[in-house]
Scaffold this active site. Structure first.
Site, short mmCIF file in Angstrom:
data_model
loop_
_atom_site.label_atom_id
_atom_site.label_comp_id
_atom_site.label_asym_id
_atom_site.label_seq_id
_atom_site.Cartn_x
_atom_site.Cartn_y
_atom_site.Cartn_z
N SER A 12 0.84 -1.21 0.00
CA SER A 12 0.00 0.00 0.00
C SER A 12 0.87 1.26 0.00
CB SER A 12 -0.91 0.03 1.23
OG SER A 12 -0.19 0.48 2.38
N ASP A 13 0.30 2.35 -0.48
CA ASP A 13 0.94 3.65 -0.30
C ASP A 13 0.88 3.97 1.20
OD1 ASP A 13 2.16 6.04 -0.76
OD2 ASP A 13 0.53 6.92 -1.91
N TRP A 14 1.60 4.99 1.60
CA TRP A 14 1.70 5.34 3.03
C TRP A 14 0.33 5.81 3.54
CZ3 TRP A 14 5.88 3.82 5.51
CH2 TRP A 14 6.11 4.28 6.81
N GLY A 16 -2.44 4.39 2.75
CA GLY A 16 -3.42 4.27 1.67
C GLY A 16 -4.39 3.10 1.81
#
Length: 606
Positions: A12-14, A16
């Site tokens: 995942s993105d930070w 996200g």
């Protein structure tokens, strides 16, 4: 994973990940940052039978495989710094785009050169935010210019990169430019204007730099502008320069690549990967972006960038795929078959150079709406003066396809397609046609329902037409107030939304953060203001919990306080993780005892 043949890890993105359990079911392997309440929910979901343990095992396996793949070969701890830097230089040299040149470049030997700009001793070579990396080496114009046979009359800063007006810097630069045959202005956008996690507020160029250029233009016979920025800007003002070089964000060797191009050591061969519009108002998204409240609506559909400008015929400053060279190329002998295209490219100039040949495909009067033409392939070819080469660009499974929302997969519309070969999306040199057999899929749209999308004129799409495109009602864009300026706060509400919280704690926290942003901007600390905006103001409440390592009880406590139940929320927030863990262990123990009892009963029955 199946379509791409991807066997790696999905991360995942930070902040996200919205629902850790559902992300595991969908194949999301690793959540960043690690979140305690997310981990607790995985364990709980497995115990309650809502998540298969095998799905968790697959995620673990892919993460372990990632670790193995990325740690192989680390034992030596050595690599060739110079070889890596040489590769960075080659990449930068191939990427620099020459936008304008009246013959001043490459610089003639012996000309007196003034070097001006805030980016001379502090280059803008990479993005900002978490994209920042530490270079092994970093080339700077003021350090490396001695390696070139240039008659340097001096260097001046000329302007403040953050836009603050400074007549002293400007006057010194103008005075220096008076002594030169050529003034090279190293200009661009600063690290705060272009930052990860934030949208730019406009595409204008800093006024203090434009003012400097105009002043230098008056006193110096030749002015070269070198731009360092990571995205398109309004650039019509710079067309009065004798040469315009787009260095983009060139990496650790970007400065040397720029000097190599300017001096002619390297012939420029870069091409623009995005359109430079004349002004923001001509962008296809100008009427829809940004979303003011809860939603952002992508009403432009496929018509983004050159797919819009080229289809509708909107004038631009520099088109997609554009880039000049110190030589010229001729295209001829186009042949098209069902496997690809073949053509001949010849260098008809006096110096060696490289040309990026571009393949575009379109379909006139199709039943499926699409841009006039789309890039489907390219090939860069190196040619000596007078040399010609045959260039082959193959079709692939993406060349003629479109995504059909009825069949939920990529399909091919049958018919005759137009084949375009060009030096940019506007500079088409050769054309051909090819009949392609289709997959026979039903048309997902009716022309009469989507007139804007079948013409490409999508700057004012009505609500009714947009709903017919997406096949459902437009999501609510207004806040769901249950009374004036009050709404229920959930874990996806942002800190900005907390201004409408029922509880005073939420409103106070939001007010303090928004005041902090205003204050930082007022004192000139735009970097900290940006950090607060992207890290706090636009952060959902669940993000705050993830970043601070909160458990579920603390997140629930915050939400309870924000929704007006202060004392209950405080009790939840300060309920110790130890108590929560004891309770969980007690439940686990009871569950294990129940399983053992059931197992014993089963044995007795057998």
């Amino acid at each position: 994973r199946d379509e791409w043949g991807f066997d790696g890890a999905v991360i995942s993105d930070w902040g996200g990940s919205n629902d850790r359990v559902e992300s595991i079911k969908a194949g999301g392997d690793l959540e960043m940052p690690s979140c305690k309440y997310g981990v607790d929910e995985i364990v709980k979901a497995v115990k309650e039978g809502k998540l298969e343990e095998s799905a968790v095992d697959k995620c673990v396996e892919r993460v372990l495989t990632l670790i193995e793949r990325t740690t192989k070969g680390e034992s030596t701890g050595k690599f060739d710094v110079e070889a890596h830097h040489a590769l960075a230089l080659k990449c930068a040299e191939e990427s620099v785009v020459l936008l304008e040149n009246n013959g001043v470049l490459p610089l003639k030997e012996g000309v007196k050169v003034a070097i001006i700009g805030d980016y001379v001793d502090s280059p803008r070579y990479q993005g900002a935010g978490s994209s920042i990396v530490n270079p092994t080496k970093l080339d700077k114009i003021n350090d490396i210019v001695k390696d070139y046979s240039l008659n340097i009359v001096g260097m001046e800063k000329g302007f403040n990169r953050y836009g603050k007006k400074n007549d002293g810097l400007k006057n010194k630069a103008v005075k220096l430019a008076e002594k030169a045959d050529v003034a090279i202005l190293f200009m661009g956008l600063d690290e705060v204007t272009e930052a990860e996690g934030l949208d730019r507020e406009h595409i204008g160029f800093p006024e203090n730099q434009i003012s400097l250029f105009r002043a230098v233009r008056v006193v110096c016979p030749n002015v070269v502008i070198v731009l360092s920025c990571g995205s398109a800007v309004e650039i019509e003002w710079a067309k009065d320069a004798d040469a315009l070089v787009y260095g983009c964000l060139g990496g650790q060797a970007g400065a040397r690549a720029q000097l190599d191009i300017i001096t002619g050591k390297v012939n420029p061969s870069g091409k623009l990967t995005e359109t430079f519009p004349v002004k923001y108002e001509t962008c296809p998204t100008a009427a829809y972006f940004p979303g003011e409240k809860l939603t952002a609506e992508y009403r432009e559909g496929l018509y983004i960038g050159y797919r819009y400008y080229d289809t509708v015929g909107v004038k631009v400053s520099y088109p997609f795929g554009y880039g000049l060279s110190y030589t010229k190329f001729e295209y001829s002998n186009l042949k098209v078959d069902d496997k690809g295209v073949t053509l001949t490219v010849k260098n008809v100039g006096e110096v060696a150079g490289k040309e990026a040949v571009q393949l575009y495909i379109g379909k006139e009067n199709g039943e499926i709406f699409r841009p006039k033409k789309e890039l489907k392939g390219f090939k860069k070819v190196a040619l000596n003066p007078g040399e010609e080469k045959e260039v082959y660009i193959p079709f692939d499974d993406k060349s003629f396809r479109y995504f059909n929302v009825k069949t939920n997969k990529f399909e091919i519309e049958e018919g005759t397609y137009q084949i375009y070969i060009g030096a940019s999306v506007e500079d088409i040199r050769l054309t051909g046609e090819l009949f392609v057999k289709g997959t026979g899929a039903p048309n997902p749209y009716k022309k009469e329902d989507l007139p804007s999308y079948y013409t490409g004129k999508i700057t004012h799409v009505s609500d009714e037409e947009f709903e017919k495109l997406i096949g459902r009602p437009i999501p609510q864009s207004e806040y769901a107030f249950y009374k004036k300026n009050r709404m229920v706060i959930d874990e996806n509400s942002t800190v900005s939304d907390l201004r409408y919280a029922p509880g005073w704690t939420g409103r106070l926290f939001s007010s303090l953060m928004r005041f902090a942003v205003w204050f930082m901007k007022a004192i000139g600390n735009r970097t900290m203001a940006n950090t607060l905006v992207m890290g706090v103001i636009h952060q959902p409440v669940r993000g705050l919990a993830k970043f601070s390592g909160m458990g579920r009880n603390k997140l629930d406590g915050l939400l309870t306080m924000f929704n007006g139940h202060f004392f209950k929320g405080v009790g939840l927030f300060f309920k110790s993780e130890e108590d929560s863990e004891k309770e969980a262990k007690k439940q686990n123990k009871e569950q294990l005892e129940a399983e053992k009892k059931a197992e014993a009963e089963n044995k007795e029955i057998k």
